[in-house]
Design an enzyme around this catalytic site. Structure first.
Site, mmCIF file in Angstrom:
data_model
loop_
_atom_site.group_PDB
_atom_site.id
_atom_site.type_symbol
_atom_site.label_atom_id
_atom_site.label_comp_id
_atom_site.label_asym_id
_atom_site.label_seq_id
_atom_site.Cartn_x
_atom_site.Cartn_y
_atom_site.Cartn_z
ATOM 1 N N PHE A 421 0.912 -1.124 -0.078
ATOM 2 C CA PHE A 421 0.026 -0.081 0.060
ATOM 3 C C PHE A 421 0.999 1.200 -0.022
ATOM 4 O O PHE A 421 0.626 2.323 0.771
ATOM 5 C CB PHE A 421 -0.899 0.068 1.193
ATOM 6 C CG PHE A 421 -1.832 -1.050 1.239
ATOM 7 C CD1 PHE A 421 -2.921 -1.265 0.291
ATOM 8 C CD2 PHE A 421 -1.820 -2.079 2.013
ATOM 9 C CE1 PHE A 421 -3.675 -2.309 0.257
ATOM 10 C CE2 PHE A 421 -2.625 -3.082 2.193
ATOM 11 C CZ PHE A 421 -3.547 -3.431 1.326
ATOM 12 N N GLU A 438 -1.214 -1.237 6.048
ATOM 13 C CA GLU A 438 -2.491 -1.564 6.606
ATOM 14 C C GLU A 438 -3.622 -1.097 5.699
ATOM 15 O O GLU A 438 -3.778 0.122 5.350
ATOM 16 C CB GLU A 438 -2.771 -0.788 8.000
ATOM 17 C CG GLU A 438 -3.965 -1.005 8.464
ATOM 18 C CD GLU A 438 -4.007 -0.550 9.902
ATOM 19 O OE1 GLU A 438 -5.006 -0.634 10.761
ATOM 20 O OE2 GLU A 438 -3.016 0.287 10.368
ATOM 21 N N LYS A 455 -2.649 -3.972 15.022
ATOM 22 C CA LYS A 455 -2.415 -3.286 16.312
ATOM 23 C C LYS A 455 -1.183 -4.553 16.973
ATOM 24 O O LYS A 455 -1.648 -5.724 16.872
ATOM 25 C CB LYS A 455 -3.417 -3.457 17.295
ATOM 26 C CG LYS A 455 -4.620 -2.307 17.034
ATOM 27 C CD LYS A 455 -4.152 -0.987 16.750
ATOM 28 C CE LYS A 455 -3.384 -0.337 17.800
ATOM 29 N NZ LYS A 455 -2.815 1.129 16.877
#
Length: 867
Positions: A421, A438, A455
């Site tokens: 990404f 993410e 996380k």
């Protein structure tokens, strides 16, 4: 499209031929896997390439291991054409790529199973859970080799069978399906065949391989007009490792976009929604849509529509756009660049070893004391039950003069942190350079939706595999980290439940470690199916802000964070991505990102704080996350060229302290001994050189300072200046001494944004001198600054202290420029029996106290007037 079908003498081959023709194949040639006709075709691979655009390996009876060695199968599998394997063909492609295939414990002949799939590629537009008919006694085993990835599987009957995969072999696409698409009990078979034909057509139409994203960008720049700008979504992990993203079938998306942008507050997103579908790519399956960003606060949107788009990877690029003539010109330019790239040696990489983090990170980020204040506030919220988890963030600010260009930073960052990404977006008023790992949200035209909160972070140990594996295992099993991730999972489930059909929201991946170049991350995946009256835009709005960037409960924690952080996060913690004209959307969370504007580059970083968090661990993680982006962004040569380390002090008749002058102020007897003063000045100077120029120059700076002290004049009054610059040490040891003051007039002001290196004396002195001159024009000798929380910090050229009764007070030293005169003054006051404390004081209350301004030139002065 012309298809070559390799027949393994299955009873259903004729039905498969009809399926291919119905799906859109113009002609299907069927040849036996051991026939002389196939042998003749294989004698000249170019003949196959000229005649066919897709090879299909049909199902059939037999042992795939034996068939791989027999007849002409191995030569077929090496052919540089898109290939689809069905049943036996599925197993043959997997074996050829390095996978393993074993006999099933319980063969499946004519049985129906329901598959869970990725909804992209061959599965685009096909509902999850679709039934498929199976005829096999052998199956492909996981894990698959890096060249292949699972796109569908079934877990029925206690199985975990690979039902489909996708990948590449020497830059050519491969697909495999374990089931029979031509069977009556595979209702989606025709749509799957259509999808594969379309994917093969896209690959054949691209005809350009061997170029990476950066090379494609350089070609596309040549076609850019004054009415266009560049926006690039970069899958550098696919390019680096061959690993295909679970989340996108596009690969990298490199575009020129119209300067007719949609820019505005949150309502601008509705304008994008209203304009979907007004322009559609000419080629089926080619990219056409809107690319842009939404900030964390949701009050800034910047989207632009593609005018030309190049999608794919070095395995093959597809070009689409509004103007067919221009599209063809871009294709030809890419082909020429590919030929040239093949002839040239690979360019050397300018980025340093990714294992070496930036030693300069601490220069630009929050200091530990400031972070401690926020951390303590968060812990109070957690203990009071006002929040369960708080994602506390801060910013690292780098002066624009000290950075590489945005494009240079992008090149360096994608080398240090390859990811699925990445992004390089030229927005209306800034440029975003991202290496985010993410996924925030992905939707498909069929209504499926996926979010993948991260996380939990652990450092990589690339030079110690055992330690690296241990770090990943510790991350997966750490109760605190699992609790962090659980709260993000439950937030994501709750968000999706508001827009999805009841019963469709599931956790498809629960706290799995994914390893990137610089960190291990704990990742989960939540999926659902949008309700009939909900759109991708509804999903974005409802799931906003990203669950991994807030804490829980979301609404209340966001409000707490707004007051604690006291500055907008802006693009950081927001999202970047695309929405196609067909309604497919994909957005990443803006982390590991540098945001360039005219004055500075901001790099956000943060982490989830829970009741079990410790200050040291969280602060270290904060700096570690930012360090790689800082490293990619900062141009050390530019930084040190314009940011010297400076030391200066009052020098009179061989001493740094003039007792006769200092004694005019009460509480100053005892300052005549300059041994401690010299030591403090030298330590501050050498430590600053180490921070700014690196540890290798520490000893040279120490020696230079020693030499300067030995050469100082022994008679007369001076204000020596010792500096360390890109050229080394520089000094003016007989600089005339300015007029020295005892009582001064001061004014109050907020700390200016232009202070970039507040822990080092030197880089900010010119800007502070300008502010001091402005104050002088208003009748003040000094400006006393307040920080972003409104507390006293320091002046433009002095440390600020105040007396509360018999106690000498000053702001916490972590928040101000190190002051040698403050250290000396506090040392003497302690010797005289006065309590000395560090504390915060609201700036507006300062004039109510007896205030002193201290520095190495003027000594200790009382502020007698305020203007």
């Amino acid at each position: 499209m012309r298809v070559l079908l390799i027949d393994y003498y299955d009873s259903y081959t004729s039905s498969l031929v009809h399926l291919l023709l119905e799906a859109g194949a113009s002609h299907v040639t069927t040849v036996g896997h051991d026939s002389p006709q196939l042998e003749a075709l294989l004698s000249t691979i170019s003949a196959i390439q000229e005649q066919y655009q897709l090879i299909v390996l049909a199902p059939g009876p037999g042992n795939p291991h034996d068939l791989l060695q027999a007849s002409h199968t191995a030569r077929v599998l090496a052919a540089p054409l898109p290939m689809w394997g069905i049943g036996l063909g599925h197993q043959l492609i997997a074996l050829h790529a390095g996978a393993s295939s074993t006999q099933d414990r319980r063969p499946c002949h004519g049985q129906v199973s329901h598959v869970h799939h990725t909804e992209e590629g061959m599965w685009a537009g096909i509902p999850n859970g679709t039934p498929v008919a199976r005829f096999h006694s052998w199956s492909v085993q996981t894990p698959l080799p890096a060249a292949l990835r699972v796109t569908a599987e079934t877990t029925e009957n206690a199985e975990n069978t690979v039902m489909a995969f996708a990948g590449h072999h020497h830059n050519t696409p491969r697909w495999g399906t374990q089931f029979q698409p031509e069977s009556l009990d595979t209702p989606a078979g025709l749509d799957i065949a259509r999808n594969i034909l379309g994917l093969a057509q896209r690959w054949n139409s691209s005809a350009v391989t061997g170029l990476d994203t950066t090379q494609v960008v350089e070609v596309l720049r040549r076609f850019r007009t004054d009415n266009e700008h560049l926006r690039c979504l970069d899958d550098s992990l696919l390019e680096r490792t061959g690993t295909v993203s679970r989340d996108s079938h596009w690969g990298s998306i490199i575009t020129l976009c119209s300067n007719d942008r949609i820019v505005g507050d949150g309502e601008a997103l509705a304008q994008v929604e209203a304009r979907l579908g007004e322009r559609v790519a000419a080629a089926p399956g080619a990219f056409s849509g809107w690319i842009g960003a939404i900030n964390y606060e949701g009050d800034y949107v910047d989207f632009a529509h593609t005018t030309i788009a190049v999608t794919g990877s070095s395995h093959g690029w597809t070009v689409a756009g509004d103007d067919p003539t221009r599209v063809q010109a871009v294709k030809e330019a890419l082909a020429a660049a590919s030929d040239a790239a093949a002839d040239d040696a690979p360019a050397g990489n300018t980025a340093a070893d990714s294992a070496e983090v930036s030693f300069q990170t601490e220069l630009f980020g929050p200091d530990k004391g400031t972070y401690r204040k926020l951390f303590d506030t968060v812990q109070k919220l957690l203990h009071a039950g006002d929040s369960y988890e708080v994602c506390l963030t801060d910013r690292f600010r780098v002066p624009r003069y000290a950075t590489h260009t945005p494009w240079e930073t992008f090149l360096r960052l994608r080398h240090i942190c390859p990811t699925h990404f990445g992004a390089y977006l030229e927005l209306a008023d800034r440029t975003v350079v991202s290496a985010s790992p993410e996924l925030f949200l992905k939707t498909t035209p069929s209504g499926s939706v996926v979010t993948r909160p991260m996380k939990g972070t652990a450092r990589r140990h690339p030079h110690n595999p055992q330690q690296d594996a241990a770090a990943a295992a510790a991350l997966a099993n750490d109760p605190k980290t699992r609790a962090e991730n659980l709260m993000a999972i439950d937030l994501a489930r709750s968000d999706l439940a508001q827009v999805c059909k009841p019963g469709t929201v599931h956790v498809s991946r629960d706290r799995v470690v994914e390893s990137f170049e610089t960190v291990h991350q704990l990742v989960s995946e939540v999926t659902g199916v949008l309700a009939p009256d909900k759109t991708p835009f509804d999903a974005v709005r409802t799931c906003w802000p990203p669950a991994s960037m807030t804490g829980a409960p979301k609404a209340q924690t966001v409000e707490h964070l707004r007051h604690m952080e006291q500055q907008p996060r802006d693009i950081y913690s927001g999202v970047v991505g695309f929405i196609t004209d067909a309604g497919e959307a994909e957005f990443s969370v803006v982390i590991r990102t540098a945001i360039f504007d005219k004055e500075e580059v901001t790099i956000g970083a943060g982490g989830a704080i829970t009741i079990d968090s410790t200050l040291d661990e969280e602060f270290t993680e904060l700096h570690h996350k930012a360090s790689y982006v800082v490293k990619a962004c900062v141009d050390s040569d530019k930084l040190v060229a314009q940011a010297p380390v400076v030391d200066s002090f009052y020098w009179c008749n061989g001493h740094q302290i003039d007792q006769q002058h200092q004694s005019k102020h009460p509480h100053q007897s005892g300052l005549a001994d300059d041994t401690l003063s010299r030591k403090l000045h030298q330590e501050r100077f050498v430590d600053a050189v180490k921070q700014l120029y690196g540890p290798t120059q520490h000893q040279a700076a120490q020696q230079f300072y020693d030499q300067c002290l030995q050469q100082l004049p022994q008679e007369g009054e001076y204000f020596p200046r010792i500096a360390w610059t890109a050229r080394g040490g520089e000094a003016d040891l007989e600089r005339p001494c300015p007029k020295r003051l005892t009582d001064i007039t001061a004014t109050l002001a907020d700390l200016p944004d232009g202070r970039y290196l507040p822990t080092i004396k030197g880089p900010d002195m010119p800007a502070l001198a300008v502010l001091r001159q402005d104050a002088s024009d208003r009748g003040a000798d000094e400006i006393v600054f307040g920080d972003r929380w409104g507390n006293v910090v320091e002046g433009t050229h002095s440390a600020i202290l105040w007396w509360e009764g018999d106690t000498l007070c000053g702001p916490p030293k972590h928040a101000v420029l190190p002051s040698t005169m403050r250290e000396l003054y506090e040392h003497v006051m302690r010797q005289q029996g006065h309590p000395v404390v560090e504390k915060w004081l609201p700036l507006r209350e300062l004039p109510n106290y007896r205030v002193v301004s201290v520095n190495a030139l003027h000594g200790v002065r009382t502020i007698t007037n305020w203007v």
